[in-house]
Design a protein around this motif. Structure first.
Motif, PDB file in Angstrom:
ATOM      1  N   VAL A 137      40.287  48.362  53.196  1.00  0.00           N
ATOM      2  CA  VAL A 137      39.851  49.124  52.020  1.00  0.00           C
ATOM      3  C   VAL A 137      39.998  48.253  50.762  1.00  0.00           C
ATOM      4  N   PRO A 138      38.895  47.937  50.048  1.00  0.00           N
ATOM      5  CA  PRO A 138      39.011  47.212  48.780  1.00  0.00           C
ATOM      6  C   PRO A 138      39.824  48.049  47.795  1.00  0.00           C
ATOM      7  N   THR A 165      50.488  40.631  48.300  1.00  0.00           N
ATOM      8  CA  THR A 165      49.346  39.710  48.345  1.00  0.00           C
ATOM      9  C   THR A 165      49.357  38.759  47.149  1.00  0.00           C
ATOM     10  N   LYS A 166      48.852  37.557  47.399  1.00  0.00           N
ATOM     11  CA  LYS A 166      48.700  36.577  46.299  1.00  0.00           C
ATOM     12  C   LYS A 166      47.328  36.747  45.623  1.00  0.00           C
ATOM     13  N   LYS A 167      46.495  37.643  46.186  1.00  0.00           N
ATOM     14  CA  LYS A 167      45.112  37.780  45.680  1.00  0.00           C
ATOM     15  C   LYS A 167      45.000  38.741  44.497  1.00  0.00           C
ATOM     16  N   ALA A 168      46.155  39.240  44.000  1.00  0.00           N
ATOM     17  CA  ALA A 168      46.125  40.194  42.873  1.00  0.00           C
ATOM     18  C   ALA A 168      46.142  39.437  41.547  1.00  0.00           C
ATOM     19  N   SER A 259      34.507  42.632  48.722  1.00  0.00           N
ATOM     20  CA  SER A 259      34.778  41.936  49.988  1.00  0.00           C
ATOM     21  C   SER A 259      36.278  41.743  50.225  1.00  0.00           C
ATOM     22  N   SER A 260      37.112  42.424  49.409  1.00  0.00           N
ATOM     23  CA  SER A 260      38.585  42.379  49.519  1.00  0.00           C
ATOM     24  C   SER A 260      39.158  40.973  49.325  1.00  0.00           C
ATOM     25  N   GLN A 261      38.446  40.129  48.580  1.00  0.00           N
ATOM     26  CA  GLN A 261      38.930  38.768  48.320  1.00  0.00           C
ATOM     27  C   GLN A 261      39.832  38.712  47.088  1.00  0.00           C
TER      28      GLN A 261
END
Length: 716
Positions: A137-138, A165-168, A259-261
């Protein structure tokens, strides 16, 4: 907004998820206020929140059921302007109601994860985050409560990076903190948003405060670098020294979020009405519409091995998933559905491919918490409640009878705690059966069973609070008075070795006899077996390895049935068995006397004999417990956890307090809230969630087995 105006590109199906007390419901209330759904703001602490519509929710100030509502917000101009249609599901944060989060995430396209500005990432934050990962889920993050004493946006951000996550990446930075929190800087627009009043209506958009210029430049630089990586042309231009435009940044960020990236991080204080409008802007701008996500995959109904896709198209064959059952006092049984393809119309029929029955869609309701508006149809990508479905329960698929499919099921965790319950009077007896049946339909993690030996009714669930709420609802909604026994832990049994066993059932009567004979190999179920079966939650595997027709095919099924029935009652203390692989290797049959019943009995006898030889052990549910305590009481808290057979995993800092993470058997945790309060003078708090089943130490197991056998002997 009439259904004719429904535009799939403008739809956002979102869930608001978080740890208990992070402020989810307050965020939802503000969303309803700002989107014009409410003219007065309801406060959780005053018991007036719209989304918390059950009496128990208002009294306790927590969310128990996932409430659904629809609201509208302006679409940003760079996405075409107009209205965004937002279906919001406000989910519970308490771990006992984790099933509500699980089933909501299954049908959502995007999530808003709310964090407490003081506590940061809390244990249940991790649970819901991993549930969102499971369903891909994005999401966007909202760091809330920045007006509280001890709030620290940057510490919260660090805990997200460290534990989730490091993607925040922040797309806003707060201006001021605690009592001085007065707004935020938009890193993309490079503008300051300052709030002039407590209702969040008077807002000034100004330049970045001078003292924040360097910090804004640093965080904007990191954000831009992260965003341009998701567009090659933008990346090349950036490397050559060309700064992307605001619109290019937003469009590329949207692509990366869908794309949840990347995960944008926003900030605010919902209680003080700061930051919620920006959050709504971000939901409309960055979270996906049903068209942005891949079409849903399903199993072909006639050939379950074949996978098919269903496009989010209103003219395609209908496919919908029932994700929640609720009993409404006015309209009866409500089934919440998410339509993935086609259009579900009232007055038509749909096939339930799980139960195999045809269901009539008598009415369709668009829900606003507990208020409702009747509509004629619900299209692909939308969420609504259906009235009139008799055989449909959570996780069932409703579809076009001519093109049937089965959508991926939702797997629910097994209950870990049970209590005995009995009606107070004869009049309550019949009402209790009806109440328990209805509550069981609503909640797949709530189980009801009758103990044949003791005549007791046992109800099982995910925790003490879960069962407490169930009993409370029985009393209020169904007028059933009941006496409740002490909580009992849902122990299990398993084996640690491999064993061979023979089962022979021979009975000679006057007429035709009975003959069933089989050999079984019984062994622990390995992770490799589960991986091969593609079901990580598999607890039992049956393998047919009979050669040369030594047992005819029609008798293999009854052997398996006999084994399954025997698994319900273990050989040590009568608890159900887990994680067992059974292979039927050989046997014999009689042309005349063999029957399904005889082979079922033979399978059951062989299995029980094999389990006795295979080193049976007792298993207990082990909980992951997180205790937040002032440093002064840390030693006492750790000593107490050790006395409960606890295993300390780690100790860390949580702001000015200490965090202790531990595994503790559930059987040791009853009444822990009271104990912890007395140890810490009421200043420590804890949360716990089910982690795993683990072997009970031998000396503890012996005592439990003796108690269980004594209780059975007395017939209690």
């Amino acid at each position: 907004m009439p259904n004719s105006e429904f535009n799939l590109q403008r739809v956002r199906n979102i869930g608001i998820i978080a740890h208990i007390d992070a402020g989810k419901t307050t965020v939802s209330e503000r969303i309803l206020f700002y989107t014009g759904k409410k003219h007065k703001i309801g406060e959780v602490h005053e018991g007036e929140a719209t989304m918390d519509w059950m009496e128990q929710e208002r009294e306790r100030g927590i969310t128990i059921t996932a409430a659904a509502t629809t609201a509208f917000w302006a679409m940003p101009e760079w996405l075409g302007g107009g209205k965004t249609w937002i279906n919001i599901i406000d989910t519970p944060g308490h771990v006992d109601f984790t099933v509500e989060v699980e089933r909501s995430l299954r049908v959502l396209d995007g999530g808003v994860v709310v964090f407490d500005g003081v506590a940061g990432v809390e244990p249940q934050s991790e649970t819901v985050w991993h549930q969102a990962d499971k369903y891909n889920v994005p999401r966007i993050c909202f760091i809330n409560k920045l007006d509280r004493t001890g709030a620290d946006f940057y510490a919260d951000l660090a805990s997200i990076h460290e534990r989730l996550t490091k993607k925040a990446y922040p797309i806003q930075l707060p201006i001021g903190t605690e009592d001085n929190f007065r707004g935020m800087v938009d890193l993309i627009e490079q503008k300051a948003i300052l709030y002039k009043d407590d209702l969040g209506k008077e807002i000034d958009i100004t330049d970045v405060p001078a003292e924040m210029v360097d910090k804004v430049a640093e965080y904007r630089g990191k954000l831009v670098e992260a965003v341009v990586e998701h567009d090659e042309a933008l990346m090349n231009a950036y490397l050559e020294g060309t700064e992307p435009t605001v619109e290019q940044l937003k469009k590329t960020l949207r692509k990366a979020v869908v794309s949840s990236q990347l995960i944008p991080v926003l900030c605010g204080s919902a209680l003080k009405n700061k930051g919620v409008q920006s959050l709504l802007d971000a939901v409309a701008a960055y979270l996906p519409s049903p068209l942005d996500l891949p079409p849903v995959t399903a199993h072909d109904y006639k050939n379950q091995e074949t996978m098919v896709t269903r496009e989010p198209n209103p003219t395609a064959p209908v496919a919908a998933l029932a994700f929640k059952v609720a009993t409404d006092p006015f309209v009866g049984r409500l089934i919440f559905v998410r339509v993935y393809s086609g259009t579900l119309k009232s007055g038509t029929y749909a096939l339930n491919t799980t139960s195999g029955s045809k269901e009539r869609i008598s009415r369709i309701l668009r829900m606003h918490a507990n208020h409702r508006e009747e509509i004629d149809e619900i299209q692909a990508g939308d969420i609504a409640a259906v009235v009139g479905l008799k055989d449909t329960v959570t996780a069932d698929t409703l579809c076009d009878p001519d093109q049937p499919v089965v959508l991926e099921k939702i797997i629910f965790p097994e209950p870990v705690i049970a209590v005995a319950i009995e009606p107070r009077t004869k009049a309550d007896q019949e009402k209790m059966a009806i109440a328990l049946q209805k509550l069981g339909e609503e909640d797949p993690t709530f189980r009801v069973e009758s103990n044949q030996e003791t005549g007791q009714t046992l109800i099982s669930g995910m925790g003490e609070l879960h069962l407490e709420i169930i009993v409370d609802r029985m009393k209020r909604e169904f007028n059933v008075e009941a006496n409740v026994g002490k909580p009992q832990v849902a122990y299990k049994e398993t084996i640690r070795a491999q064993a061979e066993a023979e089962g022979k059932y021979i009975k000679q009567t006057g007429g035709r006899g009975q003959y069933g004979h089989c050999y079984l190999t019984i062994e622990p179920l390995t992770q490799a077996d589960k991986d091969k079966a593609e079901d990580k939650d598999l607890n039992f595997l049956f393998v047919d390895a009979v050669k040369g027709g030594r047992i005819p095919k029609e008798y293999i099924g009854p052997v398996e049935k006999g084994v399954k029935e025997a698994m319900d009652k273990g050989v040590l203390a009568g608890y159900p068995l887990l994680n067992i692989k059974v292979t039927v290797t050989d046997g014999s049959y009689h042309e005349v006397d063999s029957s399904e019943l005889a082979f079922k009995m033979a399978g059951s006898m062989a299995f029980q004999d094999g389990v006795r030889k295979a080193s049976p052990v007792l298993l207990e549910p082990v909980m992951r417990v997180a205790v937040v305590t002032p440093e002064d009481y840390m030693g006492d808290v750790i000593g107490d956890l050790n006395s409960k057979r606890g295993q300390i995993l780690e100790m860390g800092n949580r702001g000015q307090t200490k965090l202790i993470d531990a595994f503790v058997p559930l059987g040791e945790m009853f009444g822990y809230a009271t104990q912890l309060r007395s140890i810490s003078q009421g200043r420590a708090s804890y949360s716990m969630q089910f982690e795993k089943y683990d072997e009970v130490p031998h000396h503890v197991a012996q005592t439990m087995i003796e108690k269980s056998l004594a209780a059975r002997a007395k017939g209690r």
